[in-house]
Structures are given as C-alpha cells and as structure tokens.
Design a protein around this motif. Structure first.
Motif: not given
Length: 221
Positions: A47-50, A58-63, A84-94, A214-221
C-alpha cells in the motif's frame, strides 16, 4: 536443501526486521501459523508503494492476497488502519482471498469481508476451481470478483466450458468481474474472451516485478 524449520525461522526473522520484499511468496507461513502477520505486513508495504506511484501520476490499483485460514477482523482492522494512515482511497484496493483451501464462511471471516466491503475495498476470490468452492458458496459472500484458476482456464474440454459459463452467468446476476488466470498465449486469451471472462491475468503480459523493476517500467510509460 534448506529444512522447513530453518526456512520458517528465516521468514520470521525477515518479517521482524522489515527485510521481507513483497515480491516473495511465503510458502511456509501458514504452517508456521503467522500468516496473518505476514499478510498484514505485505499489505502495509504494498500500500505504501502504491501511494508513492500514484503521487508520481501513475494511477494504479492494488490487489493483495490474504489467506482464508487467518482472514479475520484483526486483519481487516489492520488494512483499514493502513488505508487511513496513508490516506489511500479504498476503491483502488482489492483483497484476494485464496480459494485453496476453500474459503470457510466462519462468522469472523464473513464479518471481516463485510467491514472491508462496506468502505469500498473490493473483495476477490482467487484461484476458483483449485479447491472445493462452488458457485452457490460464492453467491453467499459479498464479493466483487472471481479469479478462475489456470487448472480450469487452460482446459479446452466441454466440462471446463460449462464450469466457466456457470461463473460468468452468476456474475451477471451479482455484478462480479470474472478474471481468467493462467493466460500465457494469444490462444489462451481468445479462449477466455470467447467464454465471457471480463479480464485476464498471466505471463502473456509479463512476469512479476520487484518495486524497482516496476519503477523502471513506469518511467517508460
């Protein structure tokens, strides 16, 4: 060969020291009866990485997988606290509940699913058909997604067609996404599409990556 007790000690030591990478699969944690702690640790790290990736645009979601054997209110509270700690939207988590062993509808497990679902966390049943779970059992759980195990999606016989069709048909009534696992070739993808699956997962799109890769791949997006 390293013994199971040694691997168990190493896993626990890595977990305590914060040295366990989320890229690794913990094969002995359930036997050692600390999979609940492992699941919470993996979710916290992922979750912290997301959050970092989303902050970078990078508007990714997490499973994330969770074992049904230890799926409880304690795990649900840990997930909700981290969101709550990360203020992360629950809707992006599975949260994916692994189907083998079959999810047991124990009251604590059902309460945990309901508490997560209530705030918008999606619930998925992973590896469907790897165990004894039936469509009727799925219909009794407040879920959003069913991931069909590759042991079924890789088959090309009529019985496999019928089994997948039963899940797809129920998905229309209950609003589930149906994901075909084990997609390794274009033929696998086309077969799953023809069967009505909504999404696919497998090596056709790439192998698991570490956060750095993943950082390397996202840098090319």
């Amino acid at each position: 060969m390293v013994s199971s007790p040694q691997l168990t000690r190493d896993l626990r030591a890595a977990l305590s020291a914060g040295e366990l990478s989320v890229a690794f699969q913990p094969p002995l944690a359930e036997e050692a009866e600390f999979l609940d702690e492992m699941d919470a640790h993996v979710f916290a790290r992922a979750a912290a990485q997301l959050v970092q990736w989303r902050a970078e645009g990078h508007l990714l979601s997490l499973a994330v997988n969770a074992s049904p054997a230890h799926f409880s209110s304690d795990y649900a509270h840990a997930v909700l606290a981290r969101l709550d700690e990360l203020d992360l939207d629950p809707a992006v988590v599975t949260i994916e509940i692994t189907e083998a062993p079959s999810p047991q509808l124990r009251p604590p497990m059902l309460a945990a699913i309901q508490s997560l679902h209530a705030v918008g966390v999606a619930i998925s049943v992973d590896d469907y058909a790897a165990g004894d779970t039936t469509v009727a059992m799925l219909e009794a759980i407040p879920i959003d997604e069913v991931k069909i195990d590759r042991s079924l999606t890789q088959r090309t016989d009529a019985a496999a067609d019928d089994a997948i069709a039963a899940v797809v048909e129920s998905s229309g009534d209950h609003g589930w996404r149906v994901v075909a696992e084990g997609i390794e070739t274009i033929a696998d993808l086309e077969r799953s599409r023809a069967r009505g699956c909504h999404r696919g997962q497998g090596y056709l799109w790439g192998f698991p990556l570490s956060a750095g890769e993943m950082d390397t791949r996202l840098a090319r997006v």
